[in-house]
Design an enzyme around this catalytic site. Sequence first.
Site, PDB file in Angstrom:
ATOM      1  N   THR A   2       0.819  -1.219   0.000  1.00  0.00           N
ATOM      2  CA  THR A   2       0.000   0.000   0.000  1.00  0.00           C
ATOM      3  C   THR A   2       0.853   1.269   0.000  1.00  0.00           C
ATOM      4  O   THR A   2       0.324   2.369  -0.085  1.00  0.00           O
ATOM      5  CB  THR A   2      -0.922   0.040   1.240  1.00  0.00           C
ATOM      6  OG1 THR A   2      -0.091   0.025   2.411  1.00  0.00           O
ATOM      7  CG2 THR A   2      -1.847  -1.158   1.270  1.00  0.00           C
TER       8      THR A   2
ATOM      9  N   ALA B 262       4.079   3.990  -1.216  1.00  0.00           N
ATOM     10  CA  ALA B 262       4.394   4.694  -2.464  1.00  0.00           C
ATOM     11  C   ALA B 262       5.177   3.791  -3.413  1.00  0.00           C
ATOM     12  O   ALA B 262       4.876   3.695  -4.610  1.00  0.00           O
ATOM     13  CB  ALA B 262       5.199   5.971  -2.156  1.00  0.00           C
ATOM     14  N   VAL B 263       6.196   3.099  -2.879  1.00  0.00           N
ATOM     15  CA  VAL B 263       7.010   2.228  -3.734  1.00  0.00           C
ATOM     16  C   VAL B 263       6.242   0.950  -4.077  1.00  0.00           C
ATOM     17  O   VAL B 263       6.278   0.482  -5.225  1.00  0.00           O
ATOM     18  CB  VAL B 263       8.355   1.904  -3.052  1.00  0.00           C
ATOM     19  CG1 VAL B 263       9.123   0.860  -3.843  1.00  0.00           C
ATOM     20  CG2 VAL B 263       9.193   3.176  -2.899  1.00  0.00           C
TER      21      VAL B 263
ATOM     22  N   ARG C 263      -1.610  -2.415  10.310  1.00  0.00           N
ATOM     23  CA  ARG C 263      -2.389  -1.195  10.146  1.00  0.00           C
ATOM     24  C   ARG C 263      -3.045  -1.085   8.770  1.00  0.00           C
ATOM     25  O   ARG C 263      -4.195  -0.654   8.645  1.00  0.00           O
ATOM     26  CB  ARG C 263      -1.463   0.016  10.382  1.00  0.00           C
ATOM     27  CG  ARG C 263      -2.143   1.351  10.565  1.00  0.00           C
ATOM     28  CD  ARG C 263      -1.140   2.412  11.050  1.00  0.00           C
ATOM     29  NE  ARG C 263       0.095   2.421  10.274  1.00  0.00           N
ATOM     30  CZ  ARG C 263       0.258   3.071   9.121  1.00  0.00           C
ATOM     31  NH1 ARG C 263      -0.736   3.789   8.627  1.00  0.00           N
ATOM     32  NH2 ARG C 263       1.409   3.022   8.474  1.00  0.00           N
TER      33      ARG C 263
ATOM     34  N   ARG D 190      21.884  -3.820   2.786  1.00  0.00           N
ATOM     35  CA  ARG D 190      22.684  -3.317   1.664  1.00  0.00           C
ATOM     36  C   ARG D 190      24.186  -3.450   1.867  1.00  0.00           C
ATOM     37  O   ARG D 190      24.919  -3.788   0.947  1.00  0.00           O
ATOM     38  CB  ARG D 190      22.358  -1.839   1.397  1.00  0.00           C
ATOM     39  CG  ARG D 190      21.033  -1.651   0.687  1.00  0.00           C
ATOM     40  CD  ARG D 190      20.784  -0.166   0.437  1.00  0.00           C
ATOM     41  NE  ARG D 190      19.403   0.061   0.019  1.00  0.00           N
ATOM     42  CZ  ARG D 190      18.724   1.182   0.247  1.00  0.00           C
ATOM     43  NH1 ARG D 190      19.299   2.170   0.905  1.00  0.00           N
ATOM     44  NH2 ARG D 190      17.491   1.307  -0.179  1.00  0.00           N
TER      45      ARG D 190
ATOM     46  N   CYS E 143      17.722   5.031  -3.730  1.00  0.00           N
ATOM     47  CA  CYS E 143      17.266   5.674  -4.973  1.00  0.00           C
ATOM     48  C   CYS E 143      18.322   6.581  -5.586  1.00  0.00           C
ATOM     49  O   CYS E 143      18.594   6.520  -6.791  1.00  0.00           O
ATOM     50  CB  CYS E 143      15.979   6.455  -4.723  1.00  0.00           C
ATOM     51  SG  CYS E 143      16.026   7.487  -3.243  1.00  0.00           S
TER      52      CYS E 143
ATOM     53  N   GLN F  12      16.527  16.223  -4.197  1.00  0.00           N
ATOM     54  CA  GLN F  12      15.657  15.064  -4.050  1.00  0.00           C
ATOM     55  C   GLN F  12      14.197  15.402  -3.775  1.00  0.00           C
ATOM     56  O   GLN F  12      13.875  16.339  -3.049  1.00  0.00           O
ATOM     57  CB  GLN F  12      16.231  14.140  -2.970  1.00  0.00           C
ATOM     58  CG  GLN F  12      17.561  13.531  -3.410  1.00  0.00           C
ATOM     59  CD  GLN F  12      18.151  12.526  -2.429  1.00  0.00           C
ATOM     60  OE1 GLN F  12      19.284  12.698  -2.014  1.00  0.00           O
ATOM     61  NE2 GLN F  12      17.413  11.491  -2.083  1.00  0.00           N
TER      62      GLN F  12
ATOM     63  N   HIS G 217      14.255  12.620  -8.707  1.00  0.00           N
ATOM     64  CA  HIS G 217      15.487  13.113  -8.084  1.00  0.00           C
ATOM     65  C   HIS G 217      16.417  13.646  -9.177  1.00  0.00           C
ATOM     66  O   HIS G 217      16.563  13.032 -10.238  1.00  0.00           O
ATOM     67  CB  HIS G 217      16.235  11.967  -7.380  1.00  0.00           C
ATOM     68  CG  HIS G 217      15.621  11.509  -6.100  1.00  0.00           C
ATOM     69  ND1 HIS G 217      14.545  12.122  -5.498  1.00  0.00           N
ATOM     70  CD2 HIS G 217      15.964  10.470  -5.282  1.00  0.00           C
ATOM     71  CE1 HIS G 217      14.249  11.484  -4.369  1.00  0.00           C
ATOM     72  NE2 HIS G 217      15.087  10.479  -4.214  1.00  0.00           N
TER      73      HIS G 217
END
Lengths: 346, 346
Positions: A13, A15-16, A41, A101, A130, A157, A250
């Site tokens: 749900t 943005a990404v 949630r 990462r 990003c 950004q 960006h």
Amino acid sequence: MGRGLHVAVVGATGAVGQQMLETLEDRNFEIETLTLLSSKRSAGTKVTFKDEEYTVQEAVPESFEGVHIALFSAGGSVSQSLAPEAVKRGAIVIDNTSAFRMDENTPLVVPEVNEADLHQHNGIIANPNCSTIQMVAAIEPIRKAYGLKKVIVSTYQAVSGAGNEAAKELYSQTKAILNNEPIEPSIMPVKGDKKHYQIAFNAIPQIDKFQDNGYTFEEMKMINETKKIMHMPKLEVAATCVRLPIETGHSESVYIELDRDDATVEDIKQLLKEAPGVTLQDDPAEQLYPMPADCVGKRDVFVGRIRKDLDRANGFHLWVVSDNLLKGAAWNSVQIAESLQKLNLV
Amino acid sequence: MGRGLHVAVVGATGAVGQQMLETLEDRNFEIETLTLLSSKRSAGTKVTFKDEEYTVQEAVPESFEGVHIALFSAGGSVSQSLAPEAVKRGAIVIDNTSAFRMDENTPLVVPEVNEADLHQHNGIIANPNCSTIQMVAAIEPIRKAYGLKKVIVSTYQAVSGAGNEAAKELYSQTKAILNNEPIEPSIMPVKGDKKHYQIAFNAIPQIDKFQDNGYTFEEMKMINETKKIMHMPKLEVAATCVRLPIETGHSESVYIELDRDDATVEDIKQLLKEAPGVTLQDDPAEQLYPMPADCVGKRDVFVGRIRKDLDRANGFHLWVVSDNLLKGAAWNSVQIAESLQKLNLV
């Protein structure tokens, strides 16, 4: 290929997550079963994928039974607790958070740069930050031809990198200022940090929290991830990261010093014209250069304003723009999934 | 001092002209006679100064009879034609346009950096470009102590640098986008250039027109003016200039390489704390750093985010913010007038 996969999207749900679903649909990625997961949630939210309605479920360890590929984008702590559970159940995790990462056993992959690193995975593959992704995609073709010594980047950004609520704050705050109403910043620059500042009609030189060395975590991500992705631990990299009142896209002002000093602007343009995933937009006479407003919804990294440094023969300046939710997140993750299929690793 | 002067402001109805009047009032600059001038188009406008109403008159050569100091900010062509006329009539011109900045007989002055250059004037003194002024004011104290080899700057510039109508375009365009109405850019990035682009929620990597070498005129101004003001023709300077949806307040991400490599962040902070015209705002633990929204209406140059480069011992990164209409234009011009008085040159 040829085999429909069971794909899970964690953070469906957000943005990404939303962009991941759109990208999977656009790419016609072969999915037999799709599982959409989120925090408690957001569980219960209805989401449409390929004209079919799905109900988002709370992510728990058992959610990953039978899953081949799990795309994670629900924050570092969710990845930390649930990615190993997914791997235990046989899934390959493509993680869009910073949790793994810099783990030395986790490949950090931008397919145009280091696709081959996928062969060494232990179940988790990390999607870089990003702002790192678009920069390395732009400079890798140049590095290959002329070597690379030093990178100095200043970023411009967009707020959507901080999630949907950051974008909402930008718009509601902008509206309030236009109406001469008082504003109460509560998200930017970092939701979990102590102080919040106006982002509308402003520039905030802080993305993510400050580290002990005075750099922000975002800046250290760009520095460390670039070295790891390019396999250049000794590469000189410096970053200054700035948040701006832009919803998506960006931009980066990038200075590079090459090993060789015989490259011309035309050489660099030719390399970028032929580079995978890169679109050259560079024609000063026609005022052609990349801008965030033009890159939204596009998967490529756009490069322009290519200039030779006036003092150092091995120095070049570039302007690099990309949709931070696509190449910077969702598209790079789906691209990793496509690479795994192509390399028969899934 | 002690003598009331006849001061003329050319371009009195413009964004900078208005700030010049406010600054003269704030500083209580001793004026016996004030003449407000403009183009034919704006002549007749009423302007209030120290509770007195003035009618702006069309600037013609005869306007400068008896004028001691003429502050010009009405565009390069106006300065080119009328500044020599003012000088002929005995006035000292402080010119805020780029018309005479690189003329070798014209001093280009930021009082904190090269006030002594005022002694060599031939009637015209040039006020540097806004983005140059704040940068040199911030790095001069560092150069004095440690020497300076190289400067790389990426700017984050506000629209008011392009005049009142640019600021109007930002707000009306922003409003239209929030209301889902179509937009028709007509000013940004450069009114007199061929193409115009959306500035609201966008970043435009073009300020002023492109030169043959691929740099914009704004970038070349920063490069050439910095060398001239600092008396360092061999200084390495590179600039990338970007316009952003901010009304007022330019920000700059500045990388410098010093001659010496023994400076610490604390040393640099101490120097800037004591530097004239500079306010240090640098405390990561308290999320204290300069931002354009905080600098509006203030005369100082604000510096923060001071970090040592992680690779080069002589490298430092700074974030420099200032009100582009004040220190970047009106205040620096008035400051030059004050310096002329102090040095008994007027």
